[in-house]
Write an enzyme that holds these catalytic residues in place. Structure first.
Site, mmCIF file in Angstrom:
data_model
loop_
_atom_site.group_PDB
_atom_site.id
_atom_site.type_symbol
_atom_site.label_atom_id
_atom_site.label_comp_id
_atom_site.label_asym_id
_atom_site.label_seq_id
_atom_site.Cartn_x
_atom_site.Cartn_y
_atom_site.Cartn_z
ATOM 1 N N GLU A 98 55.895 32.953 41.758
ATOM 2 C CA GLU A 98 54.476 32.747 42.469
ATOM 3 C C GLU A 98 54.628 32.049 43.874
ATOM 4 O O GLU A 98 55.598 31.139 43.971
ATOM 5 C CB GLU A 98 53.953 31.944 41.292
ATOM 6 N N ASP A 99 53.775 32.268 44.526
ATOM 7 C CA ASP A 99 53.602 31.538 45.725
ATOM 8 C C ASP A 99 52.948 30.406 45.544
ATOM 9 O O ASP A 99 53.336 29.142 45.916
ATOM 10 C CB ASP A 99 52.701 32.317 46.694
ATOM 11 N N ASP A 102 47.592 26.769 41.274
ATOM 12 C CA ASP A 102 46.520 26.076 41.814
ATOM 13 C C ASP A 102 45.728 25.365 40.340
ATOM 14 O O ASP A 102 46.177 24.497 39.728
ATOM 15 C CB ASP A 102 45.329 26.628 42.499
ATOM 16 N N PHE A 151 43.062 23.866 50.842
ATOM 17 C CA PHE A 151 43.323 25.420 51.035
ATOM 18 C C PHE A 151 44.397 25.752 52.091
ATOM 19 O O PHE A 151 44.109 25.528 53.059
ATOM 20 C CB PHE A 151 42.036 26.289 51.335
ATOM 21 N N ARG A 164 48.591 36.226 55.622
ATOM 22 C CA ARG A 164 49.661 36.149 54.831
ATOM 23 C C ARG A 164 51.238 36.366 55.596
ATOM 24 O O ARG A 164 52.120 35.978 55.022
ATOM 25 C CB ARG A 164 49.649 37.643 53.950
HETATM 26 O O1 LIG Z 1 46.656 29.017 39.696
HETATM 27 P P1 LIG Z 1 45.625 29.743 40.093
HETATM 28 O O2 LIG Z 1 44.013 28.931 40.259
HETATM 29 O O3 LIG Z 1 45.271 30.831 39.112
HETATM 30 O O4 LIG Z 1 45.658 30.481 41.404
HETATM 31 C C1 LIG Z 1 46.772 30.763 41.886
HETATM 32 C C2 LIG Z 1 46.720 32.389 42.237
HETATM 33 O O5 LIG Z 1 45.956 32.824 43.036
HETATM 34 C C3 LIG Z 1 46.672 33.466 44.173
HETATM 35 O O6 LIG Z 1 46.546 34.632 43.915
HETATM 36 P P2 LIG Z 1 45.229 35.478 44.147
HETATM 37 O O7 LIG Z 1 44.780 35.936 42.641
HETATM 38 O O8 LIG Z 1 44.439 34.959 45.119
HETATM 39 O O9 LIG Z 1 45.799 37.166 44.445
HETATM 40 P P3 LIG Z 1 46.858 37.408 45.634
HETATM 41 O O10 LIG Z 1 48.230 36.779 45.277
HETATM 42 O O11 LIG Z 1 46.775 38.587 46.122
HETATM 43 O O12 LIG Z 1 46.507 36.628 47.060
HETATM 44 C C4 LIG Z 1 47.953 32.922 43.975
HETATM 45 O O13 LIG Z 1 48.772 34.220 44.643
HETATM 46 C C5 LIG Z 1 48.308 32.826 42.723
HETATM 47 O O14 LIG Z 1 48.754 34.107 42.064
HETATM 48 N N1 LIG Z 2 45.534 31.335 50.201
HETATM 49 C C1 LIG Z 2 45.218 30.344 48.967
HETATM 50 N N2 LIG Z 2 44.991 30.970 47.928
HETATM 51 C C2 LIG Z 2 44.996 30.275 46.663
HETATM 52 N N3 LIG Z 2 44.748 30.437 45.554
HETATM 53 C C3 LIG Z 2 44.646 29.349 44.865
HETATM 54 N N4 LIG Z 2 44.681 28.319 45.742
HETATM 55 C C4 LIG Z 2 44.940 28.753 46.871
HETATM 56 C C5 LIG Z 2 45.174 28.191 48.315
HETATM 57 O O1 LIG Z 2 45.217 27.174 48.760
HETATM 58 N N5 LIG Z 2 45.334 29.188 49.285
HETATM 59 MG MG LIG Z 3 48.708 35.607 43.629
#
Ligand SMILES: O=P(O)(O)OC[C@H]1O[C@H](OP(=O)(O)OP(=O)(O)O)[C@H](O)[C@@H]1O
Ligand SMILES: Nc1nc2[nH]cnc2c(=O)[nH]1
Ligand SMILES: [Mg+2]
Length: 179
Positions: A98-99, A102, A151, A164
């Site tokens: 994961e990136d 949160d 954020f 991104r």
């Molecule tokens: O711990 P959480 O509160 O669940 O948030 C974390 C998730 O939110 C973001 O993805 P997002 O669903 O925004 O989609 P993306 O990866 O396509 O940006 C991030 O890449 C994690 O997968």
């Molecule tokens: N881009 C972005 N996505 C998120 N999803 C949950 N937390 C974050 C954050 O800090 N930045």
């Molecule tokens: Mg994600």
């Protein structure tokens, strides 16, 4: 793009160094095993690409795309699969990449979903973790950086699908939010 950013939180060099450290730990743990790394689209694309190349262990790579139901329900914990794995993970050593973690709700759901498929092992690697994640009972084996509750964008992380492709992790200037 530069004027939209408030500050650089983690530089490209710091990310590279951290990923090399994490890769060394993962290499040590999975030596001689057949590791499948699973990236969570789209945010984890950069971490997957750079972590995979920092590893000495041969791995296979697969991807999942998930989405929370409805707008503004990010923290509902109700997730649906937009793209499932191509791989049967029964009996496999699996590492979710994961990136960011949160609220931790995306990951909680993923862990319970993937563990129901009977992997031999299931662990998590995340580049970033925010303080909220501590409220959820999830075991994250590999963490790059614990960051404040701000954020962040860049290195895979978006604001309205932008930023991104920044090579570093930064915070946004208030005017970007429409303020
Ligand atoms: O711990 P959480 O509160 O669940 O948030 C974390 C998730 O939110 C973001 O993805 P997002 O669903 O925004 O989609 P993306 O990866 O396509 O940006 C991030 O890449 C994690 O997968
Ligand atoms: N881009 C972005 N996505 C998120 N999803 C949950 N937390 C974050 C954050 O800090 N930045
Ligand atoms: Mg994600």
């Amino acid at each position: 793009m530069g004027t939209d950013l408030q500050s650089v939180l983690i530089t490209k060099e710091e990310i590279d160094t951290k990923l090399a450290e994490l890769a060394a730990e993962i290499d040590a743990e999975y030596a001689g095993r057949d590791l499948l790394i699973v990236g969570v689209l789209k945010g984890a694309v950069m971490v997957m690409a750079d972590l995979a190349r920092a590893l000495s262990t041969p791995v296979t790579m697969d991807w999942m795309a998930v989405s929370s139901y409805g707008a503004g329900t990010k923290s509902s914990g109700v997730v649906r699969i937009l793209k499932d794995l191509d791989t049967d993970i029964g009996g496999r050593d699996v590492l979710i990449v994961e990136d960011i973690i949160d609220s931790g709700l995306t990951l909680s759901w993923l862990l319970s979903n993937l563990s129901s498929r009977g992997p031999a092992s299931l662990n998590v690697c995340t580049l970033l973790r925010k303080p909220e994640a501590a409220k959820v009972d999830i075991d994250v084996k590999y963490v790059g950086f614990d960051i404040p509750n701000e954020f962040v964008v860049g290195y895979g992380l978006d604001y309205a699908e932008k930023y991104r492709n920044l090579p570093f992790v930064g915070t946004l200037a208030p005017h970007v939010y429409g303020g």
